[in-house]
Design a protein around this motif. Structure first.
Motif, PDB file in Angstrom:
ATOM      1  N   ALA A  90       1.313  -1.786  -0.017  1.00 40.94           N
ATOM      2  CA  ALA A  90      -0.306   0.300  -0.156  1.00 40.94           C
ATOM      3  C   ALA A  90       1.161   0.923   0.454  1.00 40.94           C
ATOM      4  CB  ALA A  90      -1.082  -0.154   1.033  1.00 40.94           C
ATOM      5  N   TYR A  91       1.879   1.349   0.776  1.00 35.33           N
ATOM      6  CA  TYR A  91       2.822   2.501   1.110  1.00 35.33           C
ATOM      7  C   TYR A  91       3.703   2.490  -0.502  1.00 35.33           C
ATOM      8  CZ  TYR A  91       6.854   4.658   2.404  1.00 35.33           C
ATOM      9  OH  TYR A  91       7.399   6.569   2.594  1.00 35.33           O
ATOM     10  N   VAL A  92       4.071   1.704  -1.095  1.00 34.12           N
ATOM     11  CA  VAL A  92       4.860   1.667  -2.762  1.00 34.12           C
ATOM     12  C   VAL A  92       3.588   2.322  -3.379  1.00 34.12           C
ATOM     13  CG1 VAL A  92       5.471   0.842  -4.568  1.00 34.12           C
ATOM     14  CG2 VAL A  92       6.199  -0.308  -1.789  1.00 34.12           C
TER      15      VAL A  92
ATOM     16  N   ALA B  79       4.134   5.616  -4.853  1.00 37.24           N
ATOM     17  CA  ALA B  79       4.267   6.032  -6.227  1.00 37.24           C
ATOM     18  C   ALA B  79       3.520   7.306  -7.257  1.00 37.24           C
ATOM     19  CB  ALA B  79       3.644   4.421  -6.694  1.00 37.24           C
ATOM     20  N   LEU B  80       2.386   6.745  -6.901  1.00 35.65           N
ATOM     21  CA  LEU B  80       0.591   7.748  -7.306  1.00 35.65           C
ATOM     22  C   LEU B  80       0.797   9.067  -7.035  1.00 35.65           C
ATOM     23  CD1 LEU B  80      -1.681   8.187  -8.678  1.00 35.65           C
ATOM     24  CD2 LEU B  80      -2.772   7.810  -6.371  1.00 35.65           C
ATOM     25  N   ILE B  81       1.880   9.614  -5.458  1.00 35.86           N
ATOM     26  CA  ILE B  81       1.836  10.660  -5.483  1.00 35.86           C
ATOM     27  C   ILE B  81       2.894  11.284  -6.372  1.00 35.86           C
ATOM     28  CG2 ILE B  81       2.210  12.509  -3.532  1.00 35.86           C
ATOM     29  CD1 ILE B  81       0.553  10.583  -1.520  1.00 35.86           C
TER      30      ILE B  81
ATOM     31  N   CYS C  77       6.445   2.545  -8.878  1.00 38.49           N
ATOM     32  CA  CYS C  77       6.834   2.064  -7.850  1.00 38.49           C
ATOM     33  C   CYS C  77       7.321   1.146  -7.901  1.00 38.49           C
ATOM     34  CB  CYS C  77       5.159   0.867  -8.743  1.00 38.49           C
ATOM     35  SG  CYS C  77       3.553   1.553  -8.043  1.00 38.49           S
ATOM     36  N   VAL C  78       8.578   0.386  -9.095  1.00 35.29           N
ATOM     37  CA  VAL C  78       9.591  -0.061  -8.998  1.00 35.29           C
ATOM     38  C   VAL C  78      10.135   0.423  -8.543  1.00 35.29           C
ATOM     39  CG1 VAL C  78      11.388  -1.400 -10.750  1.00 35.29           C
ATOM     40  CG2 VAL C  78       8.502  -1.782 -11.163  1.00 35.29           C
ATOM     41  N   PHE C  79      10.762   1.325  -8.414  1.00 34.32           N
ATOM     42  CA  PHE C  79      12.519   2.167  -7.744  1.00 34.32           C
ATOM     43  C   PHE C  79      11.341   2.695  -6.818  1.00 34.32           C
ATOM     44  CE2 PHE C  79      14.357   6.706  -6.428  1.00 34.32           C
ATOM     45  CZ  PHE C  79      15.074   6.306  -7.104  1.00 34.32           C
TER      46      PHE C  79
ATOM     47  N   MET D 214       5.048   3.641   8.149  1.00 33.34           N
ATOM     48  CA  MET D 214       4.612   3.492   6.599  1.00 33.34           C
ATOM     49  C   MET D 214       3.378   3.176   7.312  1.00 33.34           C
ATOM     50  SD  MET D 214       6.980   0.917   4.377  1.00 33.34           S
ATOM     51  CE  MET D 214       8.341   0.939   4.355  1.00 33.34           C
ATOM     52  N   THR D 215       2.932   2.903   8.105  1.00 32.87           N
ATOM     53  CA  THR D 215       1.101   2.123   8.385  1.00 32.87           C
ATOM     54  C   THR D 215       0.306   3.434   8.654  1.00 32.87           C
ATOM     55  OG1 THR D 215       2.246   0.203   9.673  1.00 32.87           O
ATOM     56  CG2 THR D 215       0.149   1.096  10.044  1.00 32.87           C
TER      57      THR D 215
END
Length: 245
Positions: free
Chosen positions: A89-91, A95-97, A122-124, A160-161
């Protein structure tokens, strides 16, 4: 007669003046943006419903260090399904932001509005976090300070949570209002949370490892500060030159 003339003079341009103007929306979020946020919400809800106690403990660790020993005695969140769901979820949300920031500030919809660019980000991020985790584990094993490095990993996952909950709210706002002001506020809030987490973990790491402050400073520079600085530099170069090099 005068009334008729006055009426024509006053009302002859009323029709053109009252015509509605279409609203111009420069950036329209595609449907996959909603899917990303929705899946992140599902992952967090599954965590909360199926593993309520673990979820609350992971949140509490960011605010109460005393809960760390209680959590690690029973299970290792880093190597659990809970930790994996939080990581995914964090990734996805981060990545979206970042994708939205690069898209809006560069104005290049051809390069940065696609699903492919989002996957690259996302991969990065995932690769950076995995390398960071492996280096922390190796460092703890080499210098026999596994307690301190395990605390570092769990504190990172706990942060992260908390940040995931923040990013879900901010992500929904960004999808509907992808403006520069909102993106600057979002990015600033994320940096503040990350900075607080690094400072807090720095002093906790010093207590647990008994290392001198200079070595701990080099450790956190290598693992926390330099990667963030490199990532921000790459993002800025993408916005300005459409190239990370």
């Amino acid at each position: 007669m005068n009334d008729t003339i006055d009426f024509q003079i006053v009302t002859e341009n009323i029709g053109s003046m009252c015509e509605p103007l279409p609203r111009v929306v420069e950036y329209i979020s595609p449907s996959w943006n909603f899917i990303v946020v929705f899946l992140a919400i599902i992952l967090m809800m599954i965590n909360k419903q199926l593993f309520a106690l673990r979820f609350r403990t992971m949140l509490a660790v960011s605010f109460k260090t005393s809960d760390f020993d209680k959590m690690t005695r029973e299970w290792n969140p880093v190597m659990s399904i809970n930790g994996l769901s939080v990581f995914v979820a964090y990734v996805a949300l981060l990545a979206l932001i970042i994708q939205k920031i690069v898209l809006v500030f560069s104005g290049n919809t051809i390069l940065y509005s696609s699903w492919g660019f989002y996957v690259d980000v996302c991969v990065f991020i995932a690769a950076l976090l995995i390398i960071q985790y492996l280096f922390i584990s190796l460092y703890g094993w080499l210098f026999d300070i596994e307690t301190a490095t395990n605390h570092h990993e769990v504190a990172h996952l706990s942060a992260m949570t908390v940040i995931n909950i923040l990013m879900i709210v901010l992500g929904l706002v960004i999808i509907f209002y992808p403006t520069k002001t909102i993106l600057i506020i979002t990015f600033s809030l994320l940096l503040i949370f990350i900075g607080i987490r690094i400072i807090k973990t720095f002093f906790e790491f010093q207590i647990l490892s008994k290392m001198n402050l200079f070595n701990i400073f080099l450790y956190f520079c290598t693992l926390e500060i330099i990667p963030v600085a490199i990532a921000i530099t790459m993002m800025c170069r993408l916005i300005v030159t459409n190239c990370v090099l």
